[in-house]
Enzyme design. Structure first.
Site, mmCIF file in Angstrom:
data_model
loop_
_atom_site.group_PDB
_atom_site.id
_atom_site.type_symbol
_atom_site.label_atom_id
_atom_site.label_comp_id
_atom_site.label_asym_id
_atom_site.label_seq_id
_atom_site.Cartn_x
_atom_site.Cartn_y
_atom_site.Cartn_z
ATOM 1 N N SER A 1 5.055 5.980 7.136
ATOM 2 C CA SER A 1 5.506 5.337 8.368
ATOM 3 C C SER A 1 6.711 4.490 8.009
ATOM 4 O O SER A 1 6.903 4.120 6.845
ATOM 5 C CB SER A 1 4.394 4.444 8.938
ATOM 6 N N TYR B 1 -1.943 -2.577 7.837
ATOM 7 C CA TYR B 1 -1.358 -1.245 7.977
ATOM 8 C C TYR B 1 -0.081 -1.124 7.148
ATOM 9 O O TYR B 1 0.117 -0.134 6.427
ATOM 10 C CB TYR B 1 -1.073 -0.983 9.458
#
Length: 251
Positions: free
Chosen positions: A135, A148
């Site tokens: 990501s 995250y």
């Protein structure tokens, strides 16, 4: 379009979204594809949608025994795409140990388990492709998603370290780092923004899209094309890279 003919690809988190788009792209390039995820019904539907005898195996990537069983059933793997993951948001002050561990398990340890299962066969064959779907959160920081971000940064670090270990063994290891993409994870993020701020759904989507200099959300097929390219025999010089698919958000 048969540049991956004869290759067997395993894609995790493949029952929907980016994972399903990746599986479709690899199939379109001639690979034999096995889908993996936790939901058997969703996997069966995805395999039927892809057609062509697409195989599937249920697997919980956070459970090493489940991964080992699924890969033993799938057979030798030439291409591994670690796409399975989860996202959850909370201020750091409210990020408890359980949330922290869940993000690490789903986004980092899951890839570790799958690589452990697939890599020995690649090394024996002298050829392999591992692509980790990270990501932009693995390249920069975002508020309220510390766990995250930490997990995705870890995944990029794993990519780079392993790439060096296998550099002369015919195996490449790379990551793709999507920005905000039209997936269920982004739908969940939109719902969270609406719930916590009172903004409309359209306003929330516009806020997320604003991070992309192109002013839009990324499409799953755009991520899939980047993954497929990294899997090609001609991409053998691509190793240890973290390729942002984000319209220029991260450079």
């Amino acid at each position: 379009m048969d540049t991956l003919s004869g290759k067997h690809a395993v894609v995790t988190g493949a029952s929907r979204g980016i994972g399903l788009a990746i599986a479709r792209a690899l199939r379109d390039h001639g690979a034999r594809v096995t889908l993996m995820a936790r939901d058997a019904a969703a996997l069966a539907a995805a395999a039927a949608d892809l057609g062509g005898g697409t195989a599937w195996q249920t697997a919980d990537v956070t459970d090493a025994a489940s991964v080992d069983d699924a890969f033993a059933r799938a057979g030798a793997v030439d291409i591994l795409v670690n796409n399975a993951g989860q996202a959850a948001s909370a201020p750091f002050s409210r990020t408890d140990a359980a949330l922290w561990q869940r993000m690490l398990d789903a986004n980092l340890s899951g890839a570790y388990h799958c690589i452990q299962a697939a890599l020995p066969g690649m090394l024996d064959a002298g050829w392999g492709r591992i692509v980790n779907v990270a990501s932009t959160a693995g390249l920069t920081g975002y508020r309220y998603v510390a766990a995250y971000c930490a997990a995705k940064h870890g995944l990029v670090g794993l990519t780079r370290a392993l790439a060096l270990e296998v550099a002369v063994k015919g195996v490449t290891v790379n990551a793709v780092c999507p920005g905000f993409t039209e997936t269920d994870i982004v739908l969940d993020a939109v719902a969270t923004i609406v719930r916590k701020t009172g903004r409309s759904e359209e306003q929330a989507r516009t806020e997320l899209a604003a991070a992309n200099p192109q002013g839009r959300l990324v499409r799953p097929d755009e991520v899939a094309h980047a993954v497929a390219w990294l899997c090609m025999p001609a991409a053998s010089a691509m190793n240890g890279q973290a390729v942002a698919v984000a319209g220029g958000e991260v450079m």
